[in-house]
Write a protein that holds these residues in place. Sequence first.
Motif, PDB file in Angstrom:
ATOM      1  N   PHE A  14      46.332  48.262 -10.905  1.00 49.99           N
ATOM      2  CA  PHE A  14      45.231  48.842 -10.148  1.00 49.99           C
ATOM      3  C   PHE A  14      43.895  48.357 -10.691  1.00 49.99           C
ATOM      4  O   PHE A  14      43.670  48.350 -11.902  1.00 49.99           O
ATOM      5  N   CYS A  15      43.035  47.992  -9.783  1.00 50.84           N
ATOM      6  CA  CYS A  15      41.644  47.712 -10.094  1.00 50.84           C
ATOM      7  C   CYS A  15      40.843  48.957  -9.706  1.00 50.84           C
ATOM      8  O   CYS A  15      41.155  49.623  -8.704  1.00 50.84           O
ATOM      9  N   ALA A  16      39.836  49.295 -10.505  1.00 50.91           N
ATOM     10  CA  ALA A  16      39.064  50.513 -10.220  1.00 50.91           C
ATOM     11  C   ALA A  16      37.586  50.287 -10.509  1.00 50.91           C
ATOM     12  O   ALA A  16      37.218  49.459 -11.335  1.00 50.91           O
ATOM     13  N   LEU A  17      36.766  51.051  -9.816  1.00 54.74           N
ATOM     14  CA  LEU A  17      35.306  50.934  -9.926  1.00 54.74           C
ATOM     15  C   LEU A  17      34.729  52.314 -10.200  1.00 54.74           C
ATOM     16  O   LEU A  17      35.118  53.288  -9.569  1.00 54.74           O
ATOM     17  N   SER A  18      33.793  52.384 -11.139  1.00 59.99           N
ATOM     18  CA  SER A  18      33.176  53.662 -11.461  1.00 59.99           C
ATOM     19  C   SER A  18      31.685  53.485 -11.639  1.00 59.99           C
ATOM     20  O   SER A  18      31.241  52.481 -12.171  1.00 59.99           O
ATOM     21  N   GLU A  19      30.934  54.491 -11.194  1.00 56.06           N
ATOM     22  CA  GLU A  19      29.493  54.424 -11.382  1.00 56.06           C
ATOM     23  C   GLU A  19      29.125  54.853 -12.786  1.00 56.06           C
ATOM     24  O   GLU A  19      28.484  54.148 -13.532  1.00 56.06           O
ATOM     25  N   ASN A  20      29.517  56.044 -13.153  1.00 55.65           N
ATOM     26  CA  ASN A  20      29.108  56.533 -14.471  1.00 55.65           C
ATOM     27  C   ASN A  20      30.120  57.450 -15.106  1.00 55.65           C
ATOM     28  O   ASN A  20      29.866  58.036 -16.121  1.00 55.65           O
ATOM     29  N   ASN A  21      31.287  57.580 -14.498  1.00 60.29           N
ATOM     30  CA  ASN A  21      32.291  58.475 -15.047  1.00 60.29           C
ATOM     31  C   ASN A  21      33.647  57.833 -14.877  1.00 60.29           C
ATOM     32  O   ASN A  21      34.093  57.618 -13.769  1.00 60.29           O
ATOM     33  N   ALA A  22      34.273  57.520 -15.979  1.00 57.96           N
ATOM     34  CA  ALA A  22      35.558  56.816 -15.904  1.00 57.96           C
ATOM     35  C   ALA A  22      36.563  57.559 -15.059  1.00 57.96           C
ATOM     36  O   ALA A  22      37.433  56.980 -14.452  1.00 57.96           O
ATOM     37  N   GLY A  23      36.454  58.891 -15.012  1.00 59.37           N
ATOM     38  CA  GLY A  23      37.424  59.643 -14.247  1.00 59.37           C
ATOM     39  C   GLY A  23      37.183  59.555 -12.760  1.00 59.37           C
ATOM     40  O   GLY A  23      38.106  59.547 -11.977  1.00 59.37           O
ATOM     41  N   LYS A  24      35.922  59.501 -12.368  1.00 61.71           N
ATOM     42  CA  LYS A  24      35.603  59.463 -10.952  1.00 61.71           C
ATOM     43  C   LYS A  24      35.604  58.026 -10.465  1.00 61.71           C
ATOM     44  O   LYS A  24      34.646  57.535  -9.905  1.00 61.71           O
TER      45      LYS A  24
END
Lengths: 118, 114
Positions: free
Chosen positions: B91-101
Amino acid sequence: DAMVIQNPRYQVTQFGKPVTLSCSQTLNHNVMYWYQQKSSQAPKLLFHYYDKDFNNEADTPDNFQSRRPNTSFCFLDIRSPGLGDAAMYLCATSKTFIGTPGAVEKLFFGSGTQLSVL
Amino acid sequence: AQKVTQAQTEISVVEKEDVTLDCVYETRDTTYYLFWYKQPPSGELVFLIRRNSFDEQNEISGRYSWNFQKSTSSFNFTITASQVVDSAVYFCALSENNAGKSTFGDGTTLTVKP
């Protein structure tokens, strides 16, 4: 050694019967998350706790609740499971939020609980 | 709104082949973070790498390497000399400022055959 522990690995419940999934962590992390992952789909964040502060995602159904009685434990309660709630539920932790200055954050995941609804 | 696209649903290679997993993202933020996770059959997502939007330096870790290109909004992942143990969903993932979100892509199932 497992650092984020989810029990049980497999959970079977009946339609409409409340069920609780548990997660514990030995990392002393501030943040704990619950994700729902349906087959062949991406994990979807349901909610998270920063210490005792609860943050619900806008599209998380009211049927899903969470409790965090202490730093180590976090529970996912499904009040009236429907067939559509059958999924893998993943718990994750992080020390803090990624935007915190100087933080080098990543998520630590548990192995998940596979929920079946009959 | 954020979006992550992993166009390759499934990839099958023979052991020792090199394989590249594509990831294209969309965001309006100037500061963001990109991740790759591995999910083996056991179910646990394993963190592989995190990249900050202001650091375009490519990274190599053993047989793994990552190519971050802001100009094309891509963050591709290459496994060199693949092994059977590399078989997993990535999985590739993108986050603004919170690794969980994080916003996750739909994942790429990699099968490495002996």
